[in-house]
Design a protein around this motif. Structure first.
Motif, PDB file in Angstrom:
ATOM      1  N   PRO A  67      11.206   2.306  -0.348  1.00  0.00           N
ATOM      2  CA  PRO A  67      10.057   1.540   0.093  1.00  0.00           C
ATOM      3  C   PRO A  67      10.038  -0.106  -0.514  1.00  0.00           C
ATOM      4  O   PRO A  67      10.988  -0.487  -1.429  1.00  0.00           O
ATOM      5  CB  PRO A  67       8.743   2.354  -0.582  1.00  0.00           C
ATOM      6  CG  PRO A  67       9.338   2.791  -1.753  1.00  0.00           C
ATOM      7  CD  PRO A  67      10.771   3.344  -1.446  1.00  0.00           C
ATOM      8  N   ALA A  68       9.437  -0.884   0.276  1.00  0.00           N
ATOM      9  CA  ALA A  68       9.486  -2.384  -0.267  1.00  0.00           C
ATOM     10  C   ALA A  68       8.236  -2.756  -0.009  1.00  0.00           C
ATOM     11  O   ALA A  68       7.057  -2.066   0.680  1.00  0.00           O
ATOM     12  CB  ALA A  68      10.632  -3.044   0.930  1.00  0.00           C
ATOM     13  N   ALA A  69       7.949  -4.032  -0.525  1.00  0.00           N
ATOM     14  CA  ALA A  69       6.734  -4.597  -0.588  1.00  0.00           C
ATOM     15  C   ALA A  69       6.798  -6.026  -0.892  1.00  0.00           C
ATOM     16  O   ALA A  69       8.122  -6.557  -1.325  1.00  0.00           O
ATOM     17  CB  ALA A  69       5.869  -4.165  -1.580  1.00  0.00           C
ATOM     18  N   THR A  70       6.008  -6.781  -0.591  1.00  0.00           N
ATOM     19  CA  THR A  70       5.823  -8.390  -1.318  1.00  0.00           C
ATOM     20  C   THR A  70       4.683  -8.449  -2.165  1.00  0.00           C
ATOM     21  O   THR A  70       3.574  -8.309  -1.822  1.00  0.00           O
ATOM     22  CB  THR A  70       5.730  -9.200  -0.122  1.00  0.00           C
ATOM     23  OG1 THR A  70       6.701  -9.029   0.843  1.00  0.00           O
ATOM     24  CG2 THR A  70       5.519 -10.812  -0.532  1.00  0.00           C
ATOM     25  N   ALA A  71       5.005  -8.970  -3.422  1.00  0.00           N
ATOM     26  CA  ALA A  71       3.951  -8.968  -4.229  1.00  0.00           C
ATOM     27  C   ALA A  71       3.497 -10.413  -4.563  1.00  0.00           C
ATOM     28  O   ALA A  71       4.338 -11.307  -4.395  1.00  0.00           O
ATOM     29  CB  ALA A  71       4.639  -8.524  -5.690  1.00  0.00           C
ATOM     30  N   VAL A  72       2.402 -10.630  -4.821  1.00  0.00           N
ATOM     31  CA  VAL A  72       1.904 -11.854  -4.901  1.00  0.00           C
ATOM     32  C   VAL A  72       1.539 -12.050  -6.493  1.00  0.00           C
ATOM     33  O   VAL A  72       0.694 -11.549  -6.953  1.00  0.00           O
ATOM     34  CB  VAL A  72       0.524 -12.116  -4.107  1.00  0.00           C
ATOM     35  CG1 VAL A  72       0.047 -13.716  -4.397  1.00  0.00           C
ATOM     36  CG2 VAL A  72       0.705 -11.850  -2.599  1.00  0.00           C
ATOM     37  N   VAL A  73       2.403 -12.879  -6.896  1.00  0.00           N
ATOM     38  CA  VAL A  73       2.391 -13.370  -8.549  1.00  0.00           C
ATOM     39  C   VAL A  73       2.246 -14.845  -8.795  1.00  0.00           C
ATOM     40  O   VAL A  73       3.023 -15.484  -8.366  1.00  0.00           O
ATOM     41  CB  VAL A  73       3.691 -12.648  -9.104  1.00  0.00           C
ATOM     42  CG1 VAL A  73       3.625 -12.945 -11.002  1.00  0.00           C
ATOM     43  CG2 VAL A  73       3.937 -11.237  -8.792  1.00  0.00           C
ATOM     44  N   ALA A  74       1.127 -14.914  -9.544  1.00  0.00           N
ATOM     45  CA  ALA A  74       0.956 -16.600  -9.718  1.00  0.00           C
ATOM     46  C   ALA A  74       0.904 -17.369  -8.141  1.00  0.00           C
ATOM     47  O   ALA A  74       1.351 -18.452  -8.433  1.00  0.00           O
ATOM     48  CB  ALA A  74       1.795 -16.880 -10.708  1.00  0.00           C
ATOM     49  N   GLY A  75       0.554 -16.937  -7.541  1.00  0.00           N
ATOM     50  CA  GLY A  75       0.407 -17.420  -6.095  1.00  0.00           C
ATOM     51  C   GLY A  75       1.851 -17.599  -5.366  1.00  0.00           C
ATOM     52  O   GLY A  75       1.546 -18.166  -4.359  1.00  0.00           O
TER      53      GLY A  75
END
Length: 346
Positions: free
Chosen positions: A210-218
């Motif tokens: 699986p894959a994803a896009t994380a939102v870290v510190a904007g």
């Protein structure tokens, strides 16, 4: 006719009356056997080290042997001793070269921690990757998550029991964002995150990646779990193909923050693995932290033996504060916990 004459040697007498013959000395049977042994011992190390230097994984059994490149120090060393016992200088030189090159390739090295940061730190991110071997180490993994509290968790071989335990025993309040692909045996995988996740296309593979896009510190951070097939005889083409798809994913994420973590079933000695690094401009966290040759599989192996096939690869947006391998009960893999800093490189 004496024995020397029968063998074609000439015999003379010195002034004192002593007899001698001028037949050349022949190596004893023991020295001939030692020479043959040295040559045989050098065949496999020479071929494998040659492939490593030529940047190719070739065909079975080379990919399997590359995973355990440090073990080739043993036959190369034995070949050198045999060549010396046989008094064969050419063989001894050959063995010495193979031994030296193998030792140079497998040396532990330390880079990265003293690199200048690429920009100001905007976030700290702890990443844990763990292969729980058909779900067997799920209890130990849950305990490790509770103790270490990593921001991101990548789990491979997460079977139905494992997926259920993560849902029931890892609170949603701690890890509200998840990408879980349930499956039996080795096919299931999971990503747990403290940071918001957006879905991303998965890689076509037999074991879930699986894959994803994380939102870290904007900032958007591309996440990809890695678990290609192992390079067992008869499946090397499938292994190479799935690593090639990981290479394509790494290339597509290049230019932004990215983390690819998991059981790659490949070491830094595999050309297919190095191409993933090169395509994405990625670096291996363990290498940056000075643990390049710390084995992760089998779990019982220690440096320099065993293979480091579990990795956390990061883009140049990250620096590595620490990398630590953790032993979990009931799995043949060691988990890897890395502590990262995300920098503003804009």
């Amino acid at each position: 006719m004496d024995r020397a004459a029968r063998n074609g040697a000439t015999t003379d007498t010195d002034p004192s009356g002593a007899r001698y013959d001028d037949a050349p000395l022949r190596p004893s049977g023991g020295r001939r056997a030692a020479a043959w042994l040295a040559g045989l011992l050098l065949l496999v190390p020479t071929a494998v080290v040659g492939c490593r230097l030529a940047d190719t994984d070739a065909v079975t059994p080379v990919p399997q042997l590359l995973a355990f490149l440090p073990w080739l120090l043993l036959p190369a060393g034995a070949a050198l001793l045999s060549a010396l016992a046989a008094r064969r200088r050419t063989l001894a030189a050959w063995a010495a070269v193979v031994l030296a090159v193998t030792g140079w390739l497998v040396r532990p090295y330390d880079t990265g921690l003293t690199d200048d940061p690429p920009g100001p730190v905007v976030a700290r991110l702890d990443v844990l990757t763990s292969n729980v071997e058909f779900g067997g180490a799920t209890a130990a993994l849950v305990a490790t998550i509770r103790r270490e509290q990593p921001d991101l968790v990548f789990v491979q071989e997460c079977d139905h029991r494992c997926a259920g335990a993560l849902a029931a025993q890892v609170p949603r309040s701690d890890y509200p964002y998840r990408e879980v692909v349930e499956g039996g045996g080795a096919s299931g995988s999971a990503i747990l995150s403290m940071h918001p996740l957006r879905p991303a296309p998965t890689i076509d593979s037999q074991l879930a990646m699986p894959a994803a896009t994380a939102v870290v510190a904007g900032r958007d951070v591309s996440l990809q779990l890695a678990h290609p097939l192992p390079p067992v005889p008869g499946r090397v083409g499938d292994w190479r193909g799935e690593l090639d798809r990981l290479r394509e994913r790494a290339a597509s994420a290049k230019g932004g923050p990215a983390v690819i973590a998991g059981d790659f079933n490949a070491t830094q000695d595999h050309a297919a693995f190095r191409r993933v690094l090169d395509a994405g401009g990625l670096r291996d966290s363990a290498t940056l932290a000075g643990a390049a040759r710390t084995p992760s599989w089998p779990a019982s192996a220690r440096r320099p033996f065993g293979a480091q096939i579990d990795h956390v690869l990061v883009s140049e947006d990250f620096s590595v504060r620490d990398a630590r391998f953790i032993d979990l009960a009931d799995t043949d893999h060691r988990s890897l916990l890395v502590r990262l800093e995300l920098h503003d490189v804009r």
